[in-house]
Write a protein that holds these residues in place. Structure first.
Motif, PDB file in Angstrom:
ATOM      1  N   GLY A  16       8.103   5.779  -4.454  1.00 38.46           N
ATOM      2  CA  GLY A  16       9.038   6.552  -3.559  1.00 38.46           C
ATOM      3  C   GLY A  16       8.026   7.259  -2.605  1.00 38.46           C
ATOM      4  O   GLY A  16       8.498   7.637  -1.416  1.00 38.46           O
ATOM      5  N   LEU A  17       6.988   7.465  -3.149  1.00 43.97           N
ATOM      6  CA  LEU A  17       5.964   8.131  -2.093  1.00 43.97           C
ATOM      7  C   LEU A  17       5.254   7.528  -0.775  1.00 43.97           C
ATOM      8  O   LEU A  17       4.897   8.110  -0.099  1.00 43.97           O
ATOM      9  N   GLY A  18       5.553   6.204  -0.840  1.00 42.67           N
ATOM     10  CA  GLY A  18       5.067   5.297   0.077  1.00 42.67           C
ATOM     11  C   GLY A  18       3.535   5.289   0.424  1.00 42.67           C
ATOM     12  O   GLY A  18       2.823   5.289  -0.844  1.00 42.67           O
ATOM     13  N   ASN A  19       3.118   5.156   1.552  1.00 40.31           N
ATOM     14  CA  ASN A  19       1.985   4.910   2.073  1.00 40.31           C
ATOM     15  C   ASN A  19       1.164   6.164   2.271  1.00 40.31           C
ATOM     16  O   ASN A  19       0.517   6.454   3.202  1.00 40.31           O
ATOM     17  N   VAL A  20       1.295   7.307   1.394  1.00 34.04           N
ATOM     18  CA  VAL A  20       0.518   8.598   1.317  1.00 34.04           C
ATOM     19  C   VAL A  20      -0.771   8.201   0.609  1.00 34.04           C
ATOM     20  O   VAL A  20      -1.016   7.254  -0.216  1.00 34.04           O
ATOM     21  N   GLN A  21      -1.909   9.124   0.983  1.00 33.48           N
ATOM     22  CA  GLN A  21      -3.072   9.026   0.522  1.00 33.48           C
ATOM     23  C   GLN A  21      -2.909   9.162  -1.119  1.00 33.48           C
ATOM     24  O   GLN A  21      -2.124   9.800  -1.502  1.00 33.48           O
ATOM     25  N   PHE A  22      -3.978   8.576  -1.626  1.00 30.39           N
ATOM     26  CA  PHE A  22      -4.089   8.598  -3.077  1.00 30.39           C
ATOM     27  C   PHE A  22      -3.711   9.940  -3.711  1.00 30.39           C
ATOM     28  O   PHE A  22      -3.098  10.324  -4.713  1.00 30.39           O
ATOM     29  N   LEU A  23      -4.892  10.739  -3.012  1.00 29.19           N
ATOM     30  CA  LEU A  23      -4.858  12.460  -3.783  1.00 29.19           C
ATOM     31  C   LEU A  23      -3.543  13.034  -3.630  1.00 29.19           C
ATOM     32  O   LEU A  23      -3.227  13.734  -4.437  1.00 29.19           O
ATOM     33  N   ASP A  24      -3.015  12.824  -2.395  1.00 32.39           N
ATOM     34  CA  ASP A  24      -1.767  13.429  -2.077  1.00 32.39           C
ATOM     35  C   ASP A  24      -0.645  12.787  -3.128  1.00 32.39           C
ATOM     36  O   ASP A  24       0.389  13.678  -3.464  1.00 32.39           O
ATOM     37  N   LYS A  25      -0.744  11.618  -3.496  1.00 37.36           N
ATOM     38  CA  LYS A  25       0.131  11.126  -4.428  1.00 37.36           C
ATOM     39  C   LYS A  25       0.163  11.686  -5.812  1.00 37.36           C
ATOM     40  O   LYS A  25       0.935  11.957  -6.367  1.00 37.36           O
TER      41      LYS A  25
END
Length: 149
Positions: A8-17
């Motif tokens: 659900g978080l989509g294409n967000v950067q890994f650390l932000d996920k």
């Protein structure tokens, strides 16, 4: 839950996920494991009500089955509470261990002593010779995991 949140978080950067996932896990933990002593108290109250019913003469197979189920649930929550406190104590020890090398150097030999096999019963005889114990253990596993021709 983790898969759904992650996707659900989509294409967000890994650390932000990871940060977003940790917040979701925190909410999930509060929802299902929130206040452990309170949950234990609720189960104990329910068990007491069932016991009161039995003492008042209301007794059948369903009451007994319900009590057993409540006791099992209560035991599960007691186990979870023990695990929680054990994990908390370990994290505190790890933080203190970084600052206290003397503590670490005292713990390591104690663990070595606790993990050592002092004696072993081999073919009905008590053996205390470490070399013989080592050979016996090696032979046991060699026989256990041998290849068949």
């Amino acid at each position: 839950m983790v898969k759904e949140e992650w996707r659900g978080l989509g294409n967000v950067q890994f650390l932000d996920k990871l940060k977003a996932l940790s917040k979701s896990l925190g909410r999930w933990h509060k929802q299902y494991f929130g206040n452990i002593p309170e949950k234990i108290q609720k189960f104990e109250d329910k068990i007491k009500k069932v016991d009161d019913q039995v003492s008042n003469g209301v007794y059948d197979g369903t009451v007994e089955a319900r009590r057993k189920a409540l006791v099992r649930c209560c035991e599960v929550w007691y186990t979870r509470q023990d695990i929680h406190w054990k994990q908390m104590s370990r994290s505190r020890q790890a933080k203190e261990m970084d600052m206290n090398t003397r503590y670490f150097h005292n713990i390591a030999p104690a663990r070595r002593r606790n993990n050592r096999i002092e004696s072993l019963v081999i073919n009905g005889m008590l053996v205390r010779n470490h070399a013989r114990i080592k050979v016996s253990i090696r032979d046991f596993y060699r026989n256990l995991y041998h290849q068949e021709e």
